[in-house]
Write an enzyme that holds these catalytic residues in place. Structure first.
Site: not given
Ligand code: GUN
Ligand code: ZN
Length: 627
Positions: A66, A101, A256
């Site tokens: 990300d 974004d 568990c």
């Molecule tokens: N992780 C959780 N929501 C988002 C998002 O809207 N954009 C990006 N790039 N990562 C995320």
């Molecule tokens: Zn469990």
């Protein structure tokens, strides 16, 4: 990897469960980490320079990264260039990178959401040039505004992305606004290129998985398994429990089975966190396995409706989903491997029910009798349950027969077709469903066209009918069934292929059901015992070509692949020029070349939108060839 897939979030600074262990002990296929966290941290950045993200994390499988958008949403101090972070992800060997974004918050005004979409789209445009060999994810933003989501999804679909996450939904998930999530996902899905996988960003709780997969989400990421564990919160498919509120872990997973609530409470915090994180991960993976089984069996709707009972917000989400049933119907297979189970009043809004009703009213042609006799719902198949009544009436009265079923009006000759016979519906239905069935029967009563219609009330009905409509009824149930199924399955008019022709039946000796239909001595159709629908033989396809004007039930493909299809090769989506809009996955279709000539027949695996969008994969499995 196989979708649906869960990508555990790896925080390179805090390895609750080591990535190597994830692969070896948990069979994790793919993980996600944050490139911005690595970029920002001098130490990590130094370690990744000259090697790559796989060795940094110690994970040999595919890794998604990300971009820092979420950090910007939480902390608001992200200061990396949107092109720089894409290049950085490419350079550290990420398998799927993500653009920077703009996180569109649920409380954004439409103007603010529109601005977030504008900036996201601009960055998207400028980012795709830098991706190199890396796959790139372009997230859909737009807050809670359908027009903005649609605009964003459409524009991103026209760009060179491989994956489309749905972004900006984490705050909605955290506040249990699942119905809003459903609207956002469905609007986005309907505007996205259907050939690209969809990732639901930040959805890491198993309770949402069945619903999300039903909506068409393929990928999930979970930071929650570890985050929840740090707060002693234990995940289950029907919600979350605090360790302190539990009497028993009520779970047999590997984590568990060797501990107990009391053990956990007495443990060092780090040990406890570790065990709960393991449990949270295992329960999440197991729920996805359940989803896969449900897809395989054809029971995903049932699973979603059952899970909807776990929390009122999930029930609201299911009700929101129902508003998008027209879109869902386009992707609903013509029949499923498992019976239709009624799980509650929402079952009435499944695509299968909608489709039966629509097709009955638009495609079915009534037999030309004077009288219609209506029966109450009963055990299935109806023709067996009412065999005596039908025989008695038919000997003395020119009548057709129909049952007021859950699915709507079911002519007796359609009683073996999916989903009628393949359904389990309780006798005592919810009041609102009873009313809705009544409304549909009312609609039928106003337009069925029979000179006389009566409701069966036993022998007195027969006596009454004998006086006012004496004659002889429909004795050839096989012919009647064939005509009705042809029209419902292939379109109004399909049954005309039988007009003026000699029709013979090969029947199962064991069940007495139709196996093959011979028209003028040629084997035209075979009836499947499983769903009471026809498999198209080459001779039948030739006949249908004449009865149904183009483009009905046809998939038109390029001429060269058409020559291969004529010799039995499957049809790939990339060769499809056009496809009739009424074709659904599972339909038996005619395959034609650019001149419209029949070259083969087969089973469709996609609908029109999918065939036109996909560049890989089989669109039609060829079953019958001309050469
Ligand atoms: N992780 C959780 N929501 C988002 C998002 O809207 N954009 C990006 N790039 N990562 C995320
Ligand atoms: Zn469990």
């Amino acid at each position: 990897m196989t979708t649906p897939v869960l990508l555990p979030v790896i925080n390179p600074n805090q390895l609750t469960i080591a990535p190597k262990e994830m692969r070896e002990k948990f069979n994790i296929e793919m993980v996600i980490t944050n490139s911005y966290v690595i970029w920002k941290d001098g130490n990590l950045r130094e370690r990744v320079r000259g090697s790559d993200v796989h060795s940094l994390l110690g994970f040999e499988g595919p890794i998604m990264t990300d971009s820092g958008t979420f950090q910007d949403h939480v902390y608001g101090d992200v200061e990396v260039g949107h092109e720089d972070i894409v290049r950085f992800q490419r350079d550290i060997g990420s398998d799927i990178g993500t653009i920077l974004d703009v996180f569109s918050e649920p409380d954004f005004t439409e103007q603010e959401a529109s601005r977030a979409v504008d900036v996201t789209l601009n960055r998207a445009k400028e980012s795709v040039d830098h991706k190199g060999d890396m796959l790139l994810a372009g997230p859909v933003q737009g807050g809670v505004f359908p027009d903005q989501r649609r605009r964003c999804a459409k524009a991103l679909s026209a760009m060179d992305f491989e994956v489309h996450p749905i972004g900006g939904i984490v705050p909605l998930l955290q506040s249990y606004r699942f119905a809003d999530v459903v609207d956002i996902v469905m609007i986005s899905k309907s505007a996205l290129d259907p050939s690209r996988p969809v990732h639901l960003f930040g959805a890491g709780h198993p309770m949402i998985f069945p619903l999300a997969v039903l909506m068409g989400c393929d990928m999930f990421d979970s930071a929650s398994y570890a985050k929840y564990a740090r707060d002693d919160r234990i995940m289950y498919p029907d919600g979350t429990r605090f360790l302190n509120d539990l009497r028993d872990l009520a779970c047999g997973c590997e984590a568990c089975s060797s501990t107990s609530v009391d053990d956990l409470k007495e443990m060092e915090r780090a040990d406890r966190t570790r065990i709960i994180a393991e449990h949270n991960l295992r329960i999440s993976l197991r729920e996805l396995q359940k989803v896969k089984n449900a897809i395989h069996e054809g029971t995903l709707w049932e699973l979603v409706e059952m899970r909807a009972r776990a929390h009122p917000a999930m029930l609201e989400a299911l009700k929101a989903l129902i508003n998008h049933v027209d879109f869902m119907e386009k992707a609903e297979p013509t029949s499923r491997g498992a019976a239709f189970f009624y799980c509650g009043p929402e079952s009435y809004d499944r695509p299968t029910v909608l489709r039966y009703r629509d097709r009955f009213f638009s495609r079915y042609r009534r037999p030309n009798t004077k009288v219609l006799v209506g029966f109450d719902d009963a055990d299935k198949p109806y023709s067996r349950h009412y065999a005596k009544e039908i025989r008695d009436v038919s000997e003395k009265v020119d009548a057709s027969f129909l049952v007021a079923s859950f699915f709507g009006p079911v002519p007796i000759e359609l009683d073996e077709m999916y989903p009628i016979a393949q359904s389990v519906i309780p006798k005592n239905l919810d009041k609102e469903v009873v009313q809705r069935i009544r409304d549909v029967m009312e609609r039928h009563a106003h337009g069925h066209g029979f000179p006389l219609a009566v409701i069966w009330e036993g022998d007195k009905t027969l006596e009454f009918l004998q006086e006012i409509a004496p004659g002889r009824g429909l004795v050839d149930m096989d012919l009647l069934r064939t005509r009705a199924v042809l029209d419902i399955q292939f379109g109004k008019g399909a049954a005309d292929v039988l007009d003026g022709r000699k029709v013979e039946f090969v029947k199962s000796r064991k069940t007495g059901k139709i196996r093959n239909v011979l028209v003028d001595g040629r084997h035209a159709f075979s009836m499947r015992a499983r769903d009471g629908r026809f498999t198209l033989k080459m001779d039948g396809a030739e006949m249908l070509m004449k009865a149904l004007p183009p483009p009905a039930m046809r998939v038109m493909i390029e001429d060269e692949p058409a020559e291969f299809a004529a010799r039995g090769a499957n049809v790939f989506a990339k060769f499809v020029i056009d496809c009739a809009p009424e074709i659904r996955p599972g339909d038996d279709v005619m395959i034609v070349n650019t001149k419209g000539e029949l070259v083969a027949a087969g089973r469709s695996l996609m609908n029109r939108e999918e065939m036109l969008a996909f560049n890989r994969g089989i669109a039609v499995r060829v079953k019958q060839r001309t050469e």
